[in-house]
Design an enzyme around this catalytic site. Sequence first.
Site, PDB file in Angstrom:
ATOM      1  N   CYS A   1      36.862  30.596  52.902  1.00 22.90           N
ATOM      2  CA  CYS A   1      36.095  31.494  51.987  1.00 22.90           C
ATOM      3  C   CYS A   1      34.805  31.760  52.808  1.00 22.90           C
ATOM      4  CB  CYS A   1      35.931  30.771  50.806  1.00 22.90           C
ATOM      5  SG  CYS A   1      34.722  31.804  49.878  1.00 22.90           S
TER       6      CYS A   1
ATOM      7  N   GLU B   1      44.057  31.785  50.480  1.00 24.48           N
ATOM      8  CA  GLU B   1      42.993  33.052  50.417  1.00 24.48           C
ATOM      9  C   GLU B   1      43.683  34.354  50.743  1.00 24.48           C
ATOM     10  OE1 GLU B   1      40.039  33.996  49.806  1.00 24.48           O
ATOM     11  OE2 GLU B   1      38.765  32.113  50.664  1.00 24.48           O
TER      12      GLU B   1
END
Lengths: 222, 222, 222, 222
Positions: free
Chosen positions: B135, B209
Amino acid sequence: MTLFERLKAAAPDAWRSYVAHPFVAAMGDGSLPEHAFRRYLVQDYLFLIQFARANALAAYKSRTLADLRAAKAGLSAIVDMELDLHLRLCARWGLSPARIEATPEHRATVAYTRFVLDCGMSGDLLDLHVALAPCVLGYAEIGRALAPAGVEALHAHPYREWIGEYASDAYQDVAAAASRHLDDLGARYLGANRFDELAALFAKASRLEADFWQMALDASEP
Amino acid sequence: MTLFERLKAAAPDAWRSYVAHPFVAAMGDGSLPEHAFRRYLVQDYLFLIQFARANALAAYKSRTLADLRAAKAGLSAIVDMELDLHLRLCARWGLSPARIEATPEHRATVAYTRFVLDCGMSGDLLDLHVALAPCVLGYAEIGRALAPAGVEALHAHPYREWIGEYASDAYQDVAAAASRHLDDLGARYLGANRFDELAALFAKASRLEADFWQMALDASEP
Amino acid sequence: MTLFERLKAAAPDAWRSYVAHPFVAAMGDGSLPEHAFRRYLVQDYLFLIQFARANALAAYKSRTLADLRAAKAGLSAIVDMELDLHLRLCARWGLSPARIEATPEHRATVAYTRFVLDCGMSGDLLDLHVALAPCVLGYAEIGRALAPAGVEALHAHPYREWIGEYASDAYQDVAAAASRHLDDLGARYLGANRFDELAALFAKASRLEADFWQMALDASEP
Amino acid sequence: MTLFERLKAAAPDAWRSYVAHPFVAAMGDGSLPEHAFRRYLVQDYLFLIQFARANALAAYKSRTLADLRAAKAGLSAIVDMELDLHLRLCARWGLSPARIEATPEHRATVAYTRFVLDCGMSGDLLDLHVALAPCVLGYAEIGRALAPAGVEALHAHPYREWIGEYASDAYQDVAAAASRHLDDLGARYLGANRFDELAALFAKASRLEADFWQMALDASEP
């Protein structure tokens, strides 16, 4: 009315999306493709390892020897028994331990298991057991529903072993004890203004369980 | 070679599935449907709340005042600033706070955020920051890649605001500091036999993700 | 009756052993030896660092943005302000930062702080805040008691700065807000059968706070 | 050199304050007052319950089935066996279960146990096991030291049962396995710059164990 019944009544759509999921219906009438069941079996084994950690968390969180012993028993049942039983069931479906252990956790497995662990860690024992209830108590309800005339009446049903396990008196007793434990925790930790928060948590956990069925249905043919 | 570079080198497929995901490519060439971007924005706000909890966890786990202050700064940045910035961006895309807060977390949001929190709680600060790296550091890499000639050159690009944010010097500096912090944690906690475990964790987080992008692409038209 | 009042009423001896401890009485009449106060100051700084971690834990455990913002504010207040204020007070008593940071935590400091953190981690937010109440709310009660005619009336009292801090309107407001927060948490998490468990926790925390005073009294002359 | 030996070498004073504490010496030469031993026995039972929680925490933190099974075995050993053994030993010293359970934890018990749990929760498995090492490995060293000519040679020694337990081959094997486990964890989690942090933790835990002996010596006659 038990706390479990109140939770189901407060989240009827989420509950139904789980216990009456197409995967369950297809398992019940025997039409479930075998590759879907196999995918479920493998991920359920990986799930079980995290479920063991959830029981360890309950032991860590215990403040009475009774709570500690109960959580320890849950952990031992998984580590000493259920993991092996599970591997044997997998073997009968042609799945070797090596293949199971090499399979990565599916995101649906990650989502439900880590949600449960996070609920339990950030909340209290009641949160943890409410997040686990769709699994522990839902399987008992599904098992009963899929064997309405008893396990014997299933004859040569292709998923007889799975259904028989959760429809069995032994498992129904485990679930009844878990429901009583939930009521006991409720009497300790359920304040006047908490029920809605708990019902939302229960609904979310139920939907994540439904996603777990869906993950298996989405399995492509081998 | 930084630890971050070693982790990417050890998990090239997982990393590529994330930073070169079709969502990213479509955002880059401006072809991303607006409803997909809106779904992403809403879920990213819900993600941010859990990301704040991850920073709080890092503060709890700190053993030096320096670590504590760094984690506090991360938590404050989110709670005091980023959440509001995010709501303002959402507003420009026609998304009201009321609508955002009424949206349930998608399972892809649950999966990545709770995985990170569980890594951090069950492991150490290094685990936590490695799980967050896709992230924090991935967004910097994506931002840079989508503005190869600088933010000015994007002119009237429909996703200029998002790309400009992560391609900015300010964010690139945040990412560089996070990478150095990772190296510092590695020097403390990375034993001779741990790298493979960490690389597996990094790969898993990267794939979760990628699932987060996919969730947005799967959004049906409104 | 507030929850805080109920807890005190249920644990009168433990509460009294803390708020009416000889250390407090001696601080009040000015007879407290300076070296005892100095030992207290140093350990209280070390305590404050763990208290910051307890606020970070509360932030991690938050499920609403309101709870998260409140915990963040508590953490920021300590990290951004109170630690420095504390060092300045120490400096006026001749204690350098280097000397403070080189002092090991006394076992009384370890006992209370780690007990609080363990209560908070193994229990819920209500447990955490009840374990902190002797500190947060007790200091307000002690401050008020030691300045019965107001801070001005203390004139050149040797411990005027400390007493004035906790007798101040600003701190009394913090304590009043903490008491209301406790009532709010009680409305959520205090089930019919939990009060005794909570009162025992409160009593234990109060006695560990009394031990903290005693540790300072036991300081040998320098 | 094992990690345990390195830790002892880095904290010789703290280690000596614990394994050569006057309580240990007095137990060894049989001069320890019985009421001191009784106080120790009662607090050690309360300690054991928290030690069970520490094993549960290790199970929760496990990422491999091997680690999970080892932690489960440790938890089971305490819950299924050691607690009862301990009650039987207490009974032979005239201490009833009712009396033991009614005794509050002493602050020395709180300090060491909650310090261990906090190390384990805020750190990783290596932190947890290093914090436990003074207990698990120290008792083996003390047992061996107090029975230099073997347990048989103790004849009618008043503390023969306690010494015999920890000098036994069975316990020495447990300790040897724990030391090997520490080395294995070190190979995974001990980075180049971590040893000092770990040695400080080990020293602190050793001193808290020494305080635990002192607590028993400080017991007033009944």
